[in-house]
Design an enzyme around this catalytic site. Structure first.
Site, short mmCIF file in Angstrom:
data_model
loop_
_atom_site.label_atom_id
_atom_site.label_comp_id
_atom_site.label_asym_id
_atom_site.label_seq_id
_atom_site.Cartn_x
_atom_site.Cartn_y
_atom_site.Cartn_z
N PHE A 121 0.85 -1.19 0.00
CA PHE A 121 0.00 0.00 0.00
C PHE A 121 0.89 1.24 0.00
CE2 PHE A 121 -2.38 3.50 1.83
CZ PHE A 121 -3.53 3.46 1.07
N ASP A 206 9.30 2.80 1.37
CA ASP A 206 8.15 3.53 1.90
C ASP A 206 8.14 3.37 3.42
OD1 ASP A 206 5.64 4.34 2.79
OD2 ASP A 206 4.57 3.55 1.05
N LYS A 235 2.85 10.60 8.26
CA LYS A 235 2.21 10.13 9.48
C LYS A 235 2.89 10.68 10.74
CE LYS A 235 -0.09 6.08 7.55
NZ LYS A 235 -1.46 6.57 7.70
#
Length: 268
Positions: A121, A206, A235
């Site tokens: 993702f 990532d 985040k």
């Protein structure tokens, strides 16, 4: 909620106040927050040092644009790169950080193919969605951005099959999050890196979910001997504020000069 697109299946709880790990809803009921805002509030809700920093900056100025120098941006970039030969591009989210990484990889190498992994993702904009190896994320949006191919995670033979002279980069998570919390095998990760270096393919990691201490080290890849050409953050980087970053080795800057990429609010 009557005036917002129903893109989330929301719980019937309206959180209005928080401190540390405790939050309170609009009815006054309190909860322990085990989600951290989907891996965002690494320091808890409204920590004093973060609150003070925000209030101090708001009293000065909160936007000038990236047309001007910003010493604070440079100071934060120095902390992120931690003395390594890397530069930072600031943006607003993990999706944007991954978009920047994909653009940089293609522009620097002059190649188009990007290898990612099944169950990965990387975001929901068209580029990062196309990099995501999950059919349910793609469903209903028509043609994706071309050039992406997905191989099984932790499977070196499948990876070798796809790696060729047209490959610009490999994009991976050291621990797949949305895919089910699947750790990358250390030997597999190191072999992927070895093959990338051998063939001149860029390695992009990532770190949007795994970065900023969530796995026990500042970045998840630091638990191995990985040395990515590019990695991405968001985040926990802003502890709830919309801050993302794409971090790349300094020599890649030849492909990201003035006018090549940008963000109106990135680095505010």
């Amino acid at each position: 909620m009557k005036h917002v697109f129903p893109t989330y299946d929301r719980y019937p709880v309206d959180i209005v106040k928080g401190n540390g790990t405790v939050v309170k809803d609009a009815t006054g009921k309190t909860y322990l927050d085990f989600t951290s805002g989907i891996a965002v509030c690494n320091s808890g809700h409204c920590p004093e040092n973060v609150t003070e920093a925000i209030q101090s900056q708001l009293a000065n100025i909160w936007h000038t644009s990236n047309l001007y120098e910003c010493a604070l941006q440079d100071s934060v970039a120095e902390l992120i790169t931690d003395g390594t030969d890397k530069l930072v591009f600031f943006c607003n989210s993990g999706t944007e950080a991954n978009e920047a990484a994909l653009k940089l990889a293609r522009k620097y190498t002059g190649k188009e193919k990007i290898i990612t992994f099944e169950k990965s993702f990387h975001g929901r904009t068209f580029g990062s969605m196309s990099a995501t190896g999950q059919a349910k994320i793609h469903q209903g949006f028509g043609s994706l951005v071309p050039g992406f191919t997905y191989v099984p995670y932790n499977d070196i033979e499948s990876f070798k099959t796809e790696l060729d002279e047209n490959t610009a980069a490999v994009l991976l998570e050291v621990i797949q999050g949305e895919g089910g919390v699947i750790p990358g095998n250390a030997a597999w990760l190191m072999e992927v890196q070895r093959l990338c270096k051998k063939t001149g393919v860029l390695l992009i990691i990532d770190e949007v979910q795994t970065g900023l201490g969530r796995t026990g080290t500042l970045y998840g890849f630091q638990q191995t001997f990985l040395d990515p050409d590019i990695f991405t953050l968001a985040k926990g980087l802003g502890n709830g504020l919309p801050i993302g970053a794409m971090v790349g080795k300094e020599h890649l800057s030849s492909a990201f000069g003035p006018g090549s990429h940008g963000s109106t609010f990135g680095g505010n």
